[in-house]
Write an enzyme that holds these catalytic residues in place. Structure first.
Site, mmCIF file in Angstrom:
data_model
loop_
_atom_site.group_PDB
_atom_site.id
_atom_site.type_symbol
_atom_site.label_atom_id
_atom_site.label_comp_id
_atom_site.label_asym_id
_atom_site.label_seq_id
_atom_site.Cartn_x
_atom_site.Cartn_y
_atom_site.Cartn_z
ATOM 1 N N GLY A 80 -28.912 61.946 68.134
ATOM 2 C CA GLY A 80 -28.220 62.717 67.804
ATOM 3 C C GLY A 80 -26.416 62.628 66.838
ATOM 4 N N ASP A 81 -26.081 61.195 67.258
ATOM 5 C CA ASP A 81 -25.444 61.054 66.092
ATOM 6 C C ASP A 81 -25.475 60.662 64.119
ATOM 7 O OD1 ASP A 81 -24.179 60.357 68.115
ATOM 8 O OD2 ASP A 81 -24.253 58.645 68.486
ATOM 9 N N GLY A 122 -37.139 68.945 67.310
ATOM 10 C CA GLY A 122 -36.402 69.752 66.083
ATOM 11 C C GLY A 122 -34.985 69.632 66.043
ATOM 12 N N GLY A 132 -33.802 67.709 70.265
ATOM 13 C CA GLY A 132 -34.588 66.765 70.564
ATOM 14 C C GLY A 132 -35.580 66.142 70.205
#
Ligand SMILES: O=P(O)(O)OC[C@@]1(O)O[C@H](CO)[C@@H](O)[C@@H]1O
Length: 321
Positions: A258-259, A232, A229
């Site tokens: 995240g993707d 990093g 998150g």
């Protein structure tokens, strides 16, 4: 070419509130958006805007409007059917960037649909640099389905990346011996779920995260990109460990961050960048996505890896440089 599999795609409906979310209240909506999504689809979208060849494999009925949305975004698709309606996932974002997600379930996938998806994926893998298995599994899929796919994909020339959670992740981790993917992208919660650590402790300590990720590398995974998150991400390979911190970011919606990070890493790999630069690109993609509304995936001009700071982690000393 990056081939993605989204076995449980979603229509992402985002509701942006003009104030903070209050349970039980009547609230004003500032705006709403709807987008064809799901983890693999988001990665293919990122590939299209970065000019990387991609194919999104997903279950879908023949004339589903989901496919029209992807076609208008220029995302090449291999729909596999017959499949039921695509689920709708709801995101609620607040002006302070708090993102609440309500993820639904699709209708159960039949054994025939799962077999056809696997066969479409294995055919596409023959021409792929990377095959990405991303997201949850639809009801009806056995929890070890990804683990079985990884074993089958290991017999193709493609490299394999997996980003999943819950039981499919546990089942995959239990079967790493001889069938490990080349890349895994857990977040702190996912990493904590099979290393017996605590997600908050991992987010607070890149060294602890690297040690937890290292257990996957020791089990045969080439690289682990652990996203943390706002803190990093950590990259661990057999050669070393690195931590990257994003630039200050005004978070609008964390959906798709995240993707985007996973795509940034793959892009760095396609460009043959060294590990620290692949990690910087991953974190730059993730923080750019977090600054955008809904499930918006950043374009390359919105991604600034030069603003990401990367340090090397020394796991024997437990220090960072
Ligand atoms: O339910 P899953 O498959 O775990 O996650 C689905 C999802 O939350 O993942 C994407 C963001 O990563 C969204 O587009 C989508 O709604």
């Amino acid at each position: 070419m990056i081939v993605t599999l989204t076995a449980h795609p979603s229509i992402d409906r985002t509701v942006s509130l003009s104030g903070l979310l209050e349970r039980g209240a009547v609230l004003r909506v500032a705006s709403t958006t709807t987008q064809a999504a799901g983890k693999g689809v988001n990665i293919s979208r990122a590939a299209v805007t970065a000019g990387v060849e991609t194919l999104a494999v997903l279950p879908s009925a023949e004339h589903d409007p989901f496919l029209t949305d992807l076609a208008s975004a220029g995302v090449p698709c291999r729909p596999v059917g017959p499949a039921g309606p695509i689920r709708m996932n709801l995101t609620i974002t607040e002006p302070d960037g708090t993102t609440t997600k309500l993820n639904a379930s699709a209708d159960p996938a039949s054994p025939a649909l799962l077999a056809d998806l696997a066969s479409a994926l294995l055919t596409a893998a023959a021409k792929a640099d990377w095959v990405v298995l991303a997201g949850s599994l639809p009801p009806g899929a056995p929890v070890e389905w990804y683990a079985g796919l990884v074993a089958a994909l290991r017999r193709t020339p493609a490299r394999i990346a997996v980003d999943t959670s819950d039981e499919p992740l546990t089942a995959l981790v239990a079967r790493l011996a001889g069938a490990a993917p080349h890349l895994m992208k857990p977040n702190a919660e996912e990493l904590a779920s099979f290393t017996g650590t605590d997600a908050a402790a991992l987010e607070a300590s890149p060294i602890l995260t690297a040690e937890a990720a290292r257990t996957l590398v020791d089990a045969g995974v080439e690289a682990v990109l652990a996203t943390l998150g706002g803190a990093g991400a950590v990259l661990v390979t057999a050669e070393g460990a690195w931590h990257a911190t994003p630039p200050p970011t005004t978070v609008v919606s964390t959906v798709g961050a995240g993707d985007s990070s996973l795509f940034g890493y793959l892009l760095g790999d396609e460009r043959q960048l060294p590990p620290a630069e692949r990690l910087a690109l991953a974190v730059a993609y993730g923080s750019a996505a977090a600054a955008l509304p809904g499930t918006t995936i950043p374009t390359p001009s919105q991604v600034r890896p030069q603003l990401v700071s990367v340090r090397t982690l020394d796991l024997t000393e437990g220090t960072a440089r």
